[in-house]
Design an enzyme around this catalytic site. Structure first.
Site, PDB file in Angstrom:
ATOM      1  N   LYS A  16       0.994  -0.627   0.359  1.00 36.16           N
ATOM      2  CA  LYS A  16      -0.091   0.228   0.164  1.00 36.16           C
ATOM      3  C   LYS A  16       1.120   1.276  -0.048  1.00 36.16           C
ATOM      4  O   LYS A  16       0.518   1.805   0.527  1.00 36.16           O
ATOM      5  CB  LYS A  16      -0.748  -0.393   0.939  1.00 36.16           C
ATOM      6  CG  LYS A  16      -1.955  -1.350   1.366  1.00 36.16           C
ATOM      7  CD  LYS A  16      -2.674  -1.530  -0.240  1.00 36.16           C
ATOM      8  CE  LYS A  16      -3.690  -0.661  -0.595  1.00 36.16           C
ATOM      9  NZ  LYS A  16      -3.709  -1.380  -1.896  1.00 36.16           N
ATOM     10  N   SER A  17       2.157   1.089  -0.330  1.00 35.81           N
ATOM     11  CA  SER A  17       2.994   2.952  -0.570  1.00 35.81           C
ATOM     12  C   SER A  17       2.648   2.764  -2.116  1.00 35.81           C
ATOM     13  O   SER A  17       3.675   4.214  -1.883  1.00 35.81           O
ATOM     14  CB  SER A  17       4.208   1.592  -0.142  1.00 35.81           C
ATOM     15  OG  SER A  17       4.510   1.404   1.317  1.00 35.81           O
TER      16      SER A  17
ATOM     17  N   HIS B 159       7.209  -7.588  -2.352  1.00 37.44           N
ATOM     18  CA  HIS B 159       7.080  -6.502  -1.239  1.00 37.44           C
ATOM     19  C   HIS B 159       8.591  -7.180  -0.071  1.00 37.44           C
ATOM     20  O   HIS B 159       8.372  -6.906   1.618  1.00 37.44           O
ATOM     21  CB  HIS B 159       5.815  -6.917   0.121  1.00 37.44           C
ATOM     22  CG  HIS B 159       4.246  -6.437  -1.503  1.00 37.44           C
ATOM     23  ND1 HIS B 159       4.786  -5.014  -1.674  1.00 37.44           N
ATOM     24  CD2 HIS B 159       3.632  -7.089  -1.703  1.00 37.44           C
ATOM     25  CE1 HIS B 159       3.556  -4.418  -2.291  1.00 37.44           C
ATOM     26  NE2 HIS B 159       2.928  -5.551  -2.436  1.00 37.44           N
TER      27      HIS B 159
ATOM     28  N   SER C 202      -4.353   2.895   4.032  1.00 38.50           N
ATOM     29  CA  SER C 202      -5.122   2.158   2.955  1.00 38.50           C
ATOM     30  C   SER C 202      -5.430   0.994   3.412  1.00 38.50           C
ATOM     31  O   SER C 202      -5.767   0.402   2.467  1.00 38.50           O
ATOM     32  CB  SER C 202      -3.740   2.720   2.147  1.00 38.50           C
ATOM     33  OG  SER C 202      -3.854   1.757   0.328  1.00 38.50           O
TER      34      SER C 202
END
Length: 287
Positions: free
Chosen positions: A45-46, A101, A131
């Site tokens: 979520k970045s 990730h 998020s």
């Protein structure tokens, strides 16, 4: 369902079993990198999806075909997910683009030997939390977030998929191979997407004309990218992602945490951040 039912522990962090079965993790461990490879590394979520749109457009010189016809998980596959095995990545022409990730310490031997180019995207952890909170509520392969307070404690302790945001960021910003890593802030992409495209292109040794840069930046503005069904995860069956609960690409803004956090939660988060990041000298855009 619980963490024990949905996640496995791999190199010390939780990974969702549905997306990262043992054979996929083994494939990733044995994968051979090339010097020309480009790796988009992020904490979840970045801004991964954003870079999965931007980088292929750079390589295609602004031709929209690849991003409008190929789902982003096949266009820029996660090396550690179940799709990677099926895509004959060894046969792909260079430069190949991948996403992960993984924490820095989770990378395989080939990565440390070859040192491919890495685009590491950082985002304000309060927005990452916000998020993530919405995402965990709509994805069936993730543990239900519970209340905001409950999820905040899990997030701050690293008891979420891909572990601690703090450890993830510190691992990558302290990596020895700094010359092959470009750090990009989600917030700078929002503030100046064209400038960010130019910065990434320069790092990748890619010469883009002003027209192509403009075209890429225009296509990759969040509201435009959100309409692209090859990128907005609308192709994922509802049993895995119920986008009626929350869209995968939700707002794409900086500072949305202010719409979620209570004053007490902000204080709790700030105190944990201050403690966990006290020895870090790296300059973050949100500090």
């Amino acid at each position: 369902m619980t963490e024990a039912e949905l996640y496995s522990l791999y190199k010390g962090v939780y990974v969702p079993m549905h997306l990262h079965p043992p054979e996929s993790l083994r494939y990733c461990e044995e994968f051979t990198f090339r010097p020309e490879d480009i790796l988009i590394a992020t904490y979840p979520k970045s801004g991964t999806t954003w870079l999965q749109e931007v980088v292929p457009l750079m390589l295609s010189e602004g031709d929209l075909t690849p991003v409008l016809t190929v789902p982003n998980w096949d266009r820029v596959p996660w090396l550690d997910e179940h799709r990677a095995i099926l895509l004959n990545l060894e046969q792909r022409a260079s430069p190949r683009v991948f996403a992960t990730h993984f924490h820095h310490h989770m990378m395989n031997q080939s990565y440390f030997k070859i040192k491919p180019r890495v685009l590491y995207v950082l985002r304000n952890p309060k927005d990452v939390f916000t998020s993530s909170y919405h995402y965990y509520g709509m994805a069936s392969y993730l543990v239900n977030p519970g209340t905001q307070d409950e999820f905040m404690e899990k997030f701050l302790d690293g008891n979420v998929m891909f572990g601690s945001w703090f450890d993830h960021v510190k691992g990558w910003i302290n990596a020895e191979e700094q010359e092959s890593i470009l750090f990009i802030f989600y917030e700078e992409m929002i503030a100046d997407l064209k400038g960010s495209v130019e910065k990434i292109a320069k790092f990748l040794g890619k010469s883009l004309s002003p027209d192509v840069t403009e075209k890429i930046a225009d296509h990759c503005v969040f509201k435009n990218m959100k309409q692209n069904k090859m990128s907005n995860f609308s192709l994922v069956p509802e049993e895995y992602m119920d986008q009626k609960k929350s869209e995968f690409l939700r707002k794409g803004i900086a500072g949305d945490w202010k719409n979620l956090f209570t004053e007490a939660q902000e204080q709790r988060f700030d105190a944990a951040y201050k403690e966990k990041m006290k020895d870090v000298t790296f300059k973050f855009m949100w500090d």
